[in-house]
Scaffold this motif. Sequence first.
Motif, mmCIF file in Angstrom:
data_model
loop_
_atom_site.group_PDB
_atom_site.id
_atom_site.type_symbol
_atom_site.label_atom_id
_atom_site.label_comp_id
_atom_site.label_asym_id
_atom_site.label_seq_id
_atom_site.Cartn_x
_atom_site.Cartn_y
_atom_site.Cartn_z
ATOM 1 N N ASP A 1 -12.035 -2.409 -5.235
ATOM 2 C CA ASP A 1 -11.634 -3.613 -4.368
ATOM 3 C C ASP A 1 -10.672 -3.454 -3.468
ATOM 4 O O ASP A 1 -10.233 -4.340 -2.627
ATOM 5 C CB ASP A 1 -11.193 -4.790 -5.384
ATOM 6 N N TRP A 2 -10.719 -2.089 -2.967
ATOM 7 C CA TRP A 2 -9.465 -1.922 -1.766
ATOM 8 C C TRP A 2 -10.323 -2.346 -0.546
ATOM 9 O O TRP A 2 -11.571 -2.280 -0.378
ATOM 10 C CB TRP A 2 -9.214 -0.377 -1.924
ATOM 11 N N ILE B 1 -12.896 -6.849 2.158
ATOM 12 C CA ILE B 1 -13.200 -5.274 1.520
ATOM 13 C C ILE B 1 -14.275 -4.825 2.138
ATOM 14 O O ILE B 1 -14.067 -3.483 2.600
ATOM 15 C CB ILE B 1 -13.811 -5.761 0.162
ATOM 16 N N VAL C 1 0.821 -1.365 -0.019
ATOM 17 C CA VAL C 1 0.164 -0.186 0.001
ATOM 18 C C VAL C 1 0.830 1.101 0.094
ATOM 19 O O VAL C 1 1.694 1.261 0.740
ATOM 20 C CB VAL C 1 -0.867 0.094 1.235
ATOM 21 N N ARG D 1 -1.946 4.076 -4.406
ATOM 22 C CA ARG D 1 -2.630 2.781 -5.160
ATOM 23 C C ARG D 1 -1.880 1.612 -4.145
ATOM 24 O O ARG D 1 -1.306 1.711 -3.056
ATOM 25 C CB ARG D 1 -1.735 2.579 -6.290
ATOM 26 N N ILE D 2 -2.610 0.353 -4.628
ATOM 27 C CA ILE D 2 -2.207 -0.998 -4.106
ATOM 28 C C ILE D 2 -1.735 -1.741 -4.817
ATOM 29 O O ILE D 2 -2.394 -2.180 -5.682
ATOM 30 C CB ILE D 2 -3.558 -1.413 -3.084
ATOM 31 N N VAL E 1 -4.539 -1.752 7.047
ATOM 32 C CA VAL E 1 -5.319 -2.288 5.774
ATOM 33 C C VAL E 1 -5.777 -3.814 5.733
ATOM 34 O O VAL E 1 -4.908 -4.676 5.622
ATOM 35 C CB VAL E 1 -4.447 -2.079 4.334
ATOM 36 N N PRO F 1 -9.471 6.225 2.497
ATOM 37 C CA PRO F 1 -8.169 6.398 1.669
ATOM 38 C C PRO F 1 -7.778 7.616 1.011
ATOM 39 O O PRO F 1 -6.711 7.790 1.278
ATOM 40 C CB PRO F 1 -8.381 5.123 0.425
ATOM 41 N N GLU G 1 -2.326 -4.174 -10.112
ATOM 42 C CA GLU G 1 -2.768 -3.233 -9.201
ATOM 43 C C GLU G 1 -4.154 -3.713 -8.735
ATOM 44 O O GLU G 1 -5.049 -4.108 -9.492
ATOM 45 C CB GLU G 1 -2.732 -1.762 -9.743
ATOM 46 N N LEU G 2 -4.548 -3.356 -7.519
ATOM 47 C CA LEU G 2 -5.883 -3.785 -7.148
ATOM 48 C C LEU G 2 -6.776 -2.631 -7.584
ATOM 49 O O LEU G 2 -6.496 -1.589 -7.099
ATOM 50 C CB LEU G 2 -5.802 -4.014 -5.592
ATOM 51 N N ARG H 1 -9.544 0.283 -7.241
ATOM 52 C CA ARG H 1 -9.948 1.130 -6.187
ATOM 53 C C ARG H 1 -11.215 0.525 -5.490
ATOM 54 O O ARG H 1 -11.507 0.376 -4.395
ATOM 55 C CB ARG H 1 -10.225 2.522 -6.865
#
Length: 236
Positions: free
Chosen positions: A153-154, A104, A48, A181-182, A100, A174, A148-149, A151
């Motif tokens: 699905d954060w 979800i 993260v 980003r993740i 984090v 966030p 990248e995950l 947004r």
Amino acid sequence: MSNSTDPDESRGVTRRGLLGVLASGGLALPVAGCSFLFPKRYRFRMTVEVETPDGLKTGSSVMEISAYKALKILPEEHAGGGDFLGEAVTVDLPDGPIFVLREICGGCQPLSAMVTLAFLPETRRGHVDSHVAAVGKLGGWFADYKAELPRKDWPRMVRFRDLSDPTSVELVRPETIGVKRIRLETTSDELTTGIDKRLPWLNDRGSLLDSHSGLTIHPTLAQTISRDEFWRRSKR
């Protein structure tokens, strides 16, 4: 004398009888039918990134996803299963750490499924064979995947007013703290450990952060977040 018949017996075989045949070696199963004994698995690192006045801050955690196709004997039984091991990501910020979580939201798709889908978008949602195949591919000898995950699905992000008090948990937006980003990448590294050193109450009994207040029609945040969202270790 009763003449009632077991509904499974009417199909010509009982679950107990079939399991007895399997146990005695009277029926050979294909390897694919025994995948619950040898689940597919892969590990990934979730990183993260948070933009702060002091520069970019990051935190990461290595987690493991496993999946298998079950031997389904009765129609009502699940066709597959798996596990999701590891710890929440901790990001140390100037005004204290954020966590984090491994979920979800309540009622959302599992984070493990969304991570797998981020790596391999062609995976069919809700399809056991497709998911197990994807997990196997991501855990292959030469697997080297990055993603990248999205947004949407954060996972949930939280902080504590007092790290020693689980009931002081607060949700974190966030965007408010500058999450950029993740990132995801497959890895063979060991699972991340140590979150219980920062949050020793994770070792206490109870499934929720606040398991002592009893039932209420207006639960607090601590009464809706499980300890499992912070960590899950193998029972092996």
